[in-house]
Design a protein around this motif. Sequence first.
Motif, PDB file in Angstrom:
ATOM      1  N   TYR A 173       0.839  -1.205   0.000  1.00 18.03           N
ATOM      2  CA  TYR A 173       0.000   0.000   0.000  1.00 18.03           C
ATOM      3  C   TYR A 173       0.872   1.253   0.000  1.00 18.03           C
ATOM      4  CZ  TYR A 173      -3.790   3.176   1.346  1.00 18.03           C
ATOM      5  OH  TYR A 173      -4.711   4.193   1.392  1.00 18.03           O
ATOM      6  N   SER A 174       1.938   1.226   0.788  1.00 22.01           N
ATOM      7  CA  SER A 174       2.864   2.368   0.811  1.00 22.01           C
ATOM      8  C   SER A 174       3.493   2.578  -0.555  1.00 22.01           C
ATOM      9  CB  SER A 174       3.954   2.121   1.861  1.00 22.01           C
ATOM     10  OG  SER A 174       4.921   3.142   1.837  1.00 22.01           O
ATOM     11  N   PHE A 175       3.927   1.479  -1.174  1.00 18.85           N
ATOM     12  CA  PHE A 175       4.520   1.578  -2.509  1.00 18.85           C
ATOM     13  C   PHE A 175       3.521   2.158  -3.505  1.00 18.85           C
ATOM     14  CE2 PHE A 175       4.410  -0.655  -6.618  1.00 18.85           C
ATOM     15  CZ  PHE A 175       5.526  -0.102  -7.220  1.00 18.85           C
ATOM     16  N   GLY A 176       2.287   1.630  -3.500  1.00 21.29           N
ATOM     17  CA  GLY A 176       1.283   2.115  -4.441  1.00 21.29           C
ATOM     18  C   GLY A 176       0.982   3.586  -4.246  1.00 21.29           C
ATOM     19  N   CYS A 177       0.867   4.012  -2.986  1.00 18.07           N
ATOM     20  CA  CYS A 177       0.609   5.433  -2.714  1.00 18.07           C
ATOM     21  C   CYS A 177       1.779   6.305  -3.150  1.00 18.07           C
ATOM     22  CB  CYS A 177       0.329   5.631  -1.223  1.00 18.07           C
ATOM     23  SG  CYS A 177      -1.240   4.927  -0.670  1.00 18.07           S
ATOM     24  N   ARG A 178       2.976   5.803  -2.982  1.00 18.74           N
ATOM     25  CA  ARG A 178       4.152   6.569  -3.417  1.00 18.74           C
ATOM     26  C   ARG A 178       4.133   6.797  -4.918  1.00 18.74           C
ATOM     27  NH1 ARG A 178       9.502   3.571  -4.083  1.00 18.74           N
ATOM     28  NH2 ARG A 178       8.577   3.494  -6.166  1.00 18.74           N
ATOM     29  N   THR A 179       3.738   5.752  -5.677  1.00 16.71           N
ATOM     30  CA  THR A 179       3.711   5.908  -7.136  1.00 16.71           C
ATOM     31  C   THR A 179       2.675   6.937  -7.578  1.00 16.71           C
ATOM     32  OG1 THR A 179       2.085   4.132  -7.482  1.00 16.71           O
ATOM     33  CG2 THR A 179       4.426   3.511  -7.448  1.00 16.71           C
ATOM     34  N   GLN A 180       1.676   7.187  -6.720  1.00 22.26           N
ATOM     35  CA  GLN A 180       0.636   8.176  -7.033  1.00 22.26           C
ATOM     36  C   GLN A 180       0.903   9.511  -6.352  1.00 22.26           C
ATOM     37  OE1 GLN A 180      -1.637   7.088  -9.391  1.00 22.26           O
ATOM     38  NE2 GLN A 180      -0.198   5.340  -9.266  1.00 22.26           N
ATOM     39  N   SER A 181       2.136   9.646  -5.802  1.00 24.71           N
ATOM     40  CA  SER A 181       2.567  10.866  -5.110  1.00 24.71           C
ATOM     41  C   SER A 181       1.714  11.194  -3.886  1.00 24.71           C
ATOM     42  CB  SER A 181       2.575  12.063  -6.081  1.00 24.71           C
ATOM     43  OG  SER A 181       3.522  11.842  -7.126  1.00 24.71           O
ATOM     44  N   GLU A 182       1.090  10.193  -3.289  1.00 23.53           N
ATOM     45  CA  GLU A 182       0.362  10.370  -2.023  1.00 23.53           C
ATOM     46  C   GLU A 182       1.358  10.078  -0.896  1.00 23.53           C
ATOM     47  OE1 GLU A 182      -2.707   7.519  -2.568  1.00 23.53           O
ATOM     48  OE2 GLU A 182      -3.897   8.774  -3.920  1.00 23.53           O
ATOM     49  N   LEU A 183       2.312  10.996  -0.707  1.00 17.42           N
ATOM     50  CA  LEU A 183       3.486  10.702   0.090  1.00 17.42           C
ATOM     51  C   LEU A 183       3.197  10.632   1.579  1.00 17.42           C
ATOM     52  CD1 LEU A 183       6.191  12.777  -1.831  1.00 17.42           C
ATOM     53  CD2 LEU A 183       5.478  10.398  -2.147  1.00 17.42           C
ATOM     54  N   ASP A 184       2.298  11.459   2.081  1.00 13.91           N
ATOM     55  CA  ASP A 184       1.969  11.400   3.507  1.00 13.91           C
ATOM     56  C   ASP A 184       1.323  10.054   3.855  1.00 13.91           C
ATOM     57  OD1 ASP A 184       2.991  13.910   3.862  1.00 13.91           O
ATOM     58  OD2 ASP A 184       1.049  14.934   3.807  1.00 13.91           O
ATOM     59  N   ILE A 185       0.384   9.630   3.010  1.00 11.19           N
ATOM     60  CA  ILE A 185      -0.268   8.335   3.243  1.00 11.19           C
ATOM     61  C   ILE A 185       0.757   7.207   3.101  1.00 11.19           C
ATOM     62  CG2 ILE A 185      -2.058   6.765   2.412  1.00 11.19           C
ATOM     63  CD1 ILE A 185      -3.579   9.196   1.368  1.00 11.19           C
ATOM     64  N   ALA A 186       1.640   7.318   2.121  1.00 13.42           N
ATOM     65  CA  ALA A 186       2.665   6.301   1.900  1.00 13.42           C
ATOM     66  C   ALA A 186       3.581   6.180   3.107  1.00 13.42           C
ATOM     67  CB  ALA A 186       3.485   6.617   0.656  1.00 13.42           C
ATOM     68  N   LEU A 187       3.951   7.335   3.693  1.00 17.29           N
ATOM     69  CA  LEU A 187       4.846   7.315   4.847  1.00 17.29           C
ATOM     70  C   LEU A 187       4.178   6.636   6.041  1.00 17.29           C
ATOM     71  CD1 LEU A 187       7.556   8.143   6.068  1.00 17.29           C
ATOM     72  CD2 LEU A 187       6.510  10.336   6.699  1.00 17.29           C
ATOM     73  N   ALA A 197      16.463   9.415   5.343  1.00 23.18           N
ATOM     74  CA  ALA A 197      16.625   8.257   4.461  1.00 23.18           C
ATOM     75  C   ALA A 197      17.994   7.614   4.663  1.00 23.18           C
ATOM     76  CB  ALA A 197      16.444   8.677   3.006  1.00 23.18           C
ATOM     77  N   TYR A 198      19.009   8.441   4.806  1.00 20.48           N
ATOM     78  CA  TYR A 198      20.366   7.919   5.018  1.00 20.48           C
ATOM     79  C   TYR A 198      20.451   7.132   6.328  1.00 20.48           C
ATOM     80  CZ  TYR A 198      25.409   7.901   5.831  1.00 20.48           C
ATOM     81  OH  TYR A 198      26.690   7.511   6.089  1.00 20.48           O
ATOM     82  N   ARG A 199      19.901   7.712   7.393  1.00 22.01           N
ATOM     83  CA  ARG A 199      19.922   7.011   8.682  1.00 22.01           C
ATOM     84  C   ARG A 199      19.107   5.716   8.610  1.00 22.01           C
ATOM     85  NH1 ARG A 199      19.967  12.417  10.728  1.00 22.01           N
ATOM     86  NH2 ARG A 199      17.686  12.517  10.655  1.00 22.01           N
ATOM     87  N   GLY A 200      17.970   5.764   7.921  1.00 23.56           N
ATOM     88  CA  GLY A 200      17.148   4.571   7.772  1.00 23.56           C
ATOM     89  C   GLY A 200      17.860   3.476   7.003  1.00 23.56           C
ATOM     90  N   LEU A 217      10.888   8.471   1.885  1.00 29.69           N
ATOM     91  CA  LEU A 217      11.614   9.581   2.516  1.00 29.69           C
ATOM     92  C   LEU A 217      12.410  10.364   1.476  1.00 29.69           C
ATOM     93  CD1 LEU A 217      12.935   7.824   5.753  1.00 29.69           C
ATOM     94  CD2 LEU A 217      11.144   9.566   5.616  1.00 29.69           C
ATOM     95  N   ILE A 218      13.041   9.649   0.557  1.00 30.72           N
ATOM     96  CA  ILE A 218      13.818  10.328  -0.485  1.00 30.72           C
ATOM     97  C   ILE A 218      12.901  11.192  -1.351  1.00 30.72           C
ATOM     98  CG2 ILE A 218      15.164   9.948  -2.586  1.00 30.72           C
ATOM     99  CD1 ILE A 218      16.359   7.470  -1.200  1.00 30.72           C
ATOM    100  N   LYS A 219      11.752  10.636  -1.720  1.00 26.85           N
ATOM    101  CA  LYS A 219      10.831  11.380  -2.571  1.00 26.85           C
ATOM    102  C   LYS A 219      10.270  12.605  -1.850  1.00 26.85           C
ATOM    103  CE  LYS A 219       7.515  10.531  -6.238  1.00 26.85           C
ATOM    104  NZ  LYS A 219       6.771   9.502  -6.995  1.00 26.85           N
TER     105      LYS A 219
END
Length: 464
Positions: free
Chosen positions: A383-397, A436-439, A427-429
């Motif tokens: 779900y996070s991946f799918g939301c990221r592809t749709q630029s729904e970054l808060d939901i993805a996070l 992202a680096y620490r993660g 995080l990168i997006k």
Amino acid sequence: ASDVYKRQVAIFVDDLHAINDSGSCDQLQAILTHAPANLSIFIAGRESPPLSMTAWKLEGRLKEYSVEDLRFSANEAATLLQDLRGLKLSVEVVNQLAAKTEGWPAALQMCALAMAQHNDPEQILRDFGGQHQDLGRYLIEAVFGSLEAGLRDFVLKASVLGSISVDAANYVTEGDNAHQWIEELERRNLFLIPLNTGDGEFRFHALFAEFLRGWYQQNDAKSWHETVMRAKQWCIQNNDLEAAVNYALEAKEYDVAAELVATVVEDLVHHHGQHQTLFEWIAAIPKESINAYPRILLNQAWALDMSHRHSESTAVLKQLRDNLPSLPPAVQPDILRAIEMEEVAQKGLNDHGLTSRDAARAWLERWEMDAPSFEIGVVEVVYSFGCRTQSELDIALQAALRSRERMEEGGSYFGRVWGDMVWITVLIKRGQFQDAYRGAREALALTNSRLGDCLLYTSPSPRD
């Protein structure tokens, strides 16, 4: 006559352990005690010689070499092969030979002899092992054949164990004197190698162990089978189910092996990502035994997807769907839920962004209340991946963070690291490069500590 005492003279005494009478040892003691300065004496044997040597040590007149000192390194093996047989082998072949023989000089010489008589040295290396005819004959004549009956019975039964402890050896041999026999093997230097576990565990030299197992199975198949199954039972009692599976496979008890695989498979695959181990087990077990356990098939599908073998995974999932009506009604909902989870994961792994987002959302709405932590964690990753592809970054996070929590709840280190990969890309997006680096470093540390060795490749620390 004085010239005789100026010449250097060497005497070699081999196989001293074969001398049983004290008179011979007394004579050797006298020779050593009164030896002139130009006389060097070399003594070899499997056991420490029954001689008084303390004074010689203190005077610096004695040099001792252990089994470890006599073991050939890869470079020494290369020199031996070239000088003895004129063999010029590649570094890779020499390293493999040194590893297979563990530097044992006699085995190196036998393999070198076979290589010199064959036009394909690498084939000889692949075939060379404890069942090699010349090596087997040597071990029977020089080692195994000279053991008294009790010790011979012990080494045969203990040879089925990958690691030999007193307790394990007592269990598989059905005796109570393993400590005594292990001490005797150590005293005689009979191919017993201590393991660096700190738990008093040993193993036999790999070639000697292979010879023993082969001889035991060939000459007393019934006892060999019973001993292997006792080793399997010992592993079950000590919660080493992976080793128990391998013993069941060795004994060709395939139904027993399948039952054990079904017990351990989720921990093996979900928690530790040992997909190749599962593939090897499934290849060794008849299909009818595997098909009796839907959980094995579910984890096979997961492992295939994680290995980018999606079409094979799809075929396994179809088989599960087709067989679903034949399963007991009580287990059907759990199996169906797991199948649909696998199908959601497959969409994400195939980079179907929008489809995977919608499928993951639908699965969570239907199954979240009943599903185990691992399955929810997997779907949250997708779900996070799918939301990221749709630029729904808060939901993805937020979905990525929920996935981490679920994976930690279920103890799934592999799932956690997989989810972290998606979390880091979110995080990168979002432009959170420091986070992202620490993660990424945290995920790599988890991989190293829980999933095996991993090379740590990092870029320089990002600057503000």
